[in-house]
Design a protein around this motif. Structure first.
Motif, PDB file in Angstrom:
ATOM      1  N   VAL A  19       0.843  -1.199   0.000  1.00  0.00           N
ATOM      2  CA  VAL A  19       0.000   0.000   0.000  1.00  0.00           C
ATOM      3  C   VAL A  19       0.876   1.246   0.000  1.00  0.00           C
ATOM      4  O   VAL A  19       0.645   2.194  -0.744  1.00  0.00           O
ATOM      5  CB  VAL A  19      -0.935   0.005   1.237  1.00  0.00           C
ATOM      6  N   LEU A  22       2.474   1.657  -3.310  1.00  0.00           N
ATOM      7  CA  LEU A  22       1.509   2.207  -4.259  1.00  0.00           C
ATOM      8  C   LEU A  22       1.283   3.684  -3.988  1.00  0.00           C
ATOM      9  O   LEU A  22       1.256   4.510  -4.896  1.00  0.00           O
ATOM     10  CB  LEU A  22       0.167   1.467  -4.132  1.00  0.00           C
ATOM     11  N   ALA A  23       1.151   3.973  -2.687  1.00  0.00           N
ATOM     12  CA  ALA A  23       0.915   5.356  -2.269  1.00  0.00           C
ATOM     13  C   ALA A  23       2.043   6.249  -2.759  1.00  0.00           C
ATOM     14  O   ALA A  23       1.819   7.313  -3.341  1.00  0.00           O
ATOM     15  CB  ALA A  23       0.812   5.424  -0.756  1.00  0.00           C
ATOM     16  N   GLY A  24       3.234   5.764  -2.533  1.00  0.00           N
ATOM     17  CA  GLY A  24       4.396   6.540  -2.955  1.00  0.00           C
ATOM     18  C   GLY A  24       4.385   6.752  -4.453  1.00  0.00           C
ATOM     19  O   GLY A  24       4.644   7.841  -4.943  1.00  0.00           O
ATOM     20  N   PHE A  25       3.998   5.693  -5.144  1.00  0.00           N
ATOM     21  CA  PHE A  25       3.959   5.797  -6.599  1.00  0.00           C
ATOM     22  C   PHE A  25       2.953   6.847  -7.068  1.00  0.00           C
ATOM     23  O   PHE A  25       3.235   7.671  -7.928  1.00  0.00           O
ATOM     24  CB  PHE A  25       3.617   4.428  -7.202  1.00  0.00           C
ATOM     25  N   PHE A  26       1.745   6.808  -6.437  1.00  0.00           N
ATOM     26  CA  PHE A  26       0.721   7.769  -6.858  1.00  0.00           C
ATOM     27  C   PHE A  26       1.130   9.188  -6.510  1.00  0.00           C
ATOM     28  O   PHE A  26       0.934  10.110  -7.276  1.00  0.00           O
ATOM     29  CB  PHE A  26      -0.623   7.453  -6.216  1.00  0.00           C
ATOM     30  N   LEU A  27       1.687   9.319  -5.306  1.00  0.00           N
ATOM     31  CA  LEU A  27       2.101  10.641  -4.861  1.00  0.00           C
ATOM     32  C   LEU A  27       3.136  11.182  -5.840  1.00  0.00           C
ATOM     33  O   LEU A  27       3.057  12.298  -6.330  1.00  0.00           O
ATOM     34  CB  LEU A  27       2.701  10.551  -3.455  1.00  0.00           C
ATOM     35  N   CYS A  30       1.517  11.900  -9.214  1.00  0.00           N
ATOM     36  CA  CYS A  30       0.759  13.153  -9.244  1.00  0.00           C
ATOM     37  C   CYS A  30       1.712  14.336  -9.210  1.00  0.00           C
ATOM     38  O   CYS A  30       1.557  15.301  -9.943  1.00  0.00           O
ATOM     39  CB  CYS A  30      -0.182  13.243  -8.051  1.00  0.00           C
ATOM     40  N   ARG A  31       2.686  14.253  -8.334  1.00  0.00           N
ATOM     41  CA  ARG A  31       3.610  15.363  -8.177  1.00  0.00           C
ATOM     42  C   ARG A  31       4.385  15.571  -9.478  1.00  0.00           C
ATOM     43  O   ARG A  31       4.553  16.674  -9.953  1.00  0.00           O
ATOM     44  CB  ARG A  31       4.577  15.039  -7.025  1.00  0.00           C
ATOM     45  N   ARG A  33       3.426  14.845 -12.350  1.00  0.00           N
ATOM     46  CA  ARG A  33       2.511  15.460 -13.294  1.00  0.00           C
ATOM     47  C   ARG A  33       2.495  16.974 -13.095  1.00  0.00           C
ATOM     48  O   ARG A  33       2.561  17.739 -14.023  1.00  0.00           O
ATOM     49  CB  ARG A  33       1.111  14.906 -13.007  1.00  0.00           C
ATOM     50  N   LYS A  34       2.367  17.346 -11.837  1.00  0.00           N
ATOM     51  CA  LYS A  34       2.240  18.773 -11.531  1.00  0.00           C
ATOM     52  C   LYS A  34       3.525  19.502 -11.904  1.00  0.00           C
ATOM     53  O   LYS A  34       3.515  20.499 -12.600  1.00  0.00           O
ATOM     54  CB  LYS A  34       1.976  18.942 -10.030  1.00  0.00           C
TER      55      LYS A  34
END
Lengths: 190, 190, 190
Positions: A19, A22-27, A30-31, A33-34
């Protein structure tokens, strides 16, 4: 009881690990991306706005707003050396004599002058941006109040983001009307 | 059997809680990015596009597209009072006599006129935007078909986002060629 | 022991399933944001930058940079048919005789010419963009080095995103100064 606790904790760890990954990956995703994908547009939009407000202030004798588009120790260089700091820039610009106003009995409304910016190229890295852009000036100090081009040149800018606000840290102006202010040969852009 | 079920459920809850928290955080984090950080660029991009399409429609006698850049009850004010609503704007503009076309035997292609926008400053809050920008007009109604500046001025706009589309709710045009249409002194921008 | 292993594995699966669903949702949600909501601004910003760099290269005889704004098989059409490919474009442009330089004894700095772009309208779908924009050219080849407009027209562009970089796949130029290069009647925009 002990065993039960263990059976609670171990799955929790075993599950939380992926988890967290995964969390790290999404963070990161997203980052990423930004910062890499969305920020060029965001920073460019703010810089374009800065460039426009600079022009409105310049042409409408709003010197306070004009110098506020620079950082406190920002540099303006129109080809006469570097003028550093808002106060210095203000003083130098105030000392430039304005063109004569038309005779009051001309019956015409006051003439005006307008600086325009175009072809804005921007490289942005974090809180620093490097800009190249064209400018051209028009005025209408003639009996028909027809717009007339007078001069043009280009800007070489460095801008920095201070507390979320983009400001000029250095603006170097080239002017093709005046020999000593004209740009050297070669493409100043990239 | 009963105990096993419990040992399935409890870890699930214990693990899902932080997962949900993380989820909420990422969701908020992404949304935050979109709404607070990306939207100025996004809205500005769409408004710049609107401004460009307005000009193409204006200069190419595409009155239907022109009025569709306004809201249904949008206001156009060129200095002759407010014309409100797409139909009214269309009727007023249709009634303005066009400049004479060149004699058919001139041997030259038809002259054209072009409005350009520059120096777009935008303040955006939610679905409303306030704009200031310069405009200038050129045409080539001369034997060389050389571009000639005629006039310039500035726009003071209010725009609204309707169903995801930015439209003019009010455009006030100042024109420095004509005394009664010229802007008052002072910086109209911020 | 066997049972304990089972009690480790099953919760893991039971918990990872919703985690994966959530993960997928966030990933999709973020991606969705990027591609559907943020990308117009991002792509538009990059295309505006491309348009500016094109102009700097064009006006400063930086032909290498100029042709690099096109795709390898990009097309340039100024009204004389389609020139396809960077090499072809380079060769054709090199063969156009430059305007005479001023006499060396004029005592004046070299005159320059500048193309400007304005009114950029863009439709973007995925990695393809369709553009319409105005251009106008000024130069200062006169004893006062005053800016003078010469000509204007509009661009009809197709751009594609190659490896994250926007390039012209086709640029068609209309020029209102020259009859055979002038645009047909009607609004070329949307």
């Amino acid at each position: 009881m002990k065993k039960e606790t263990a059976s609670f904790r171990l799955p929790a760890l075993k599950v939380l690990c992926p988890v967290m990954l995964l969390a790290g990956f999404f963070l990161f995703s997203c980052r990423d991306r930004k910062e890499e994908q969305s920020s060029y547009a965001e920073d460019r939009a703010l810089i374009e706005d800065l460039q426009a407000r600079y022009m409105f202030a310049l042409d409408n004798d709003d010197l306070g707003t004009y110098v506020s588009t620079f950082t406190e120790d920002g540099i303006l260089d129109i080809g006469e050396g570097e003028w550093q700091g808002r106060e210095t820039i203000k003083q130098v610009l105030t000392s430039i004599p304005e063109e004569e106003a038309p005779a009051a009995d001309s019956g015409l409304h006051n003439p005006t002058g307008r600086h325009n910016i175009s072809n804005i190229a921007l490289k942005i890295e974090g809180d620093t941006a490097w800009g190249r852009a064209y400018w051209f000036h028009m005025s209408n100090d003639n009996p028909q109040r027809k717009a007339q081009l007078n001069s043009y040149g280009h800007y070489e800018d460095v801008m920095v983001k201070v507390d979320g606000q983009w400001l000029f840290s250095k603006r170097k102006i080239y002017n093709e009307e005046i020999g000593k202010w004209a740009a050297p040969e070669g493409n100043p852009c990239w």
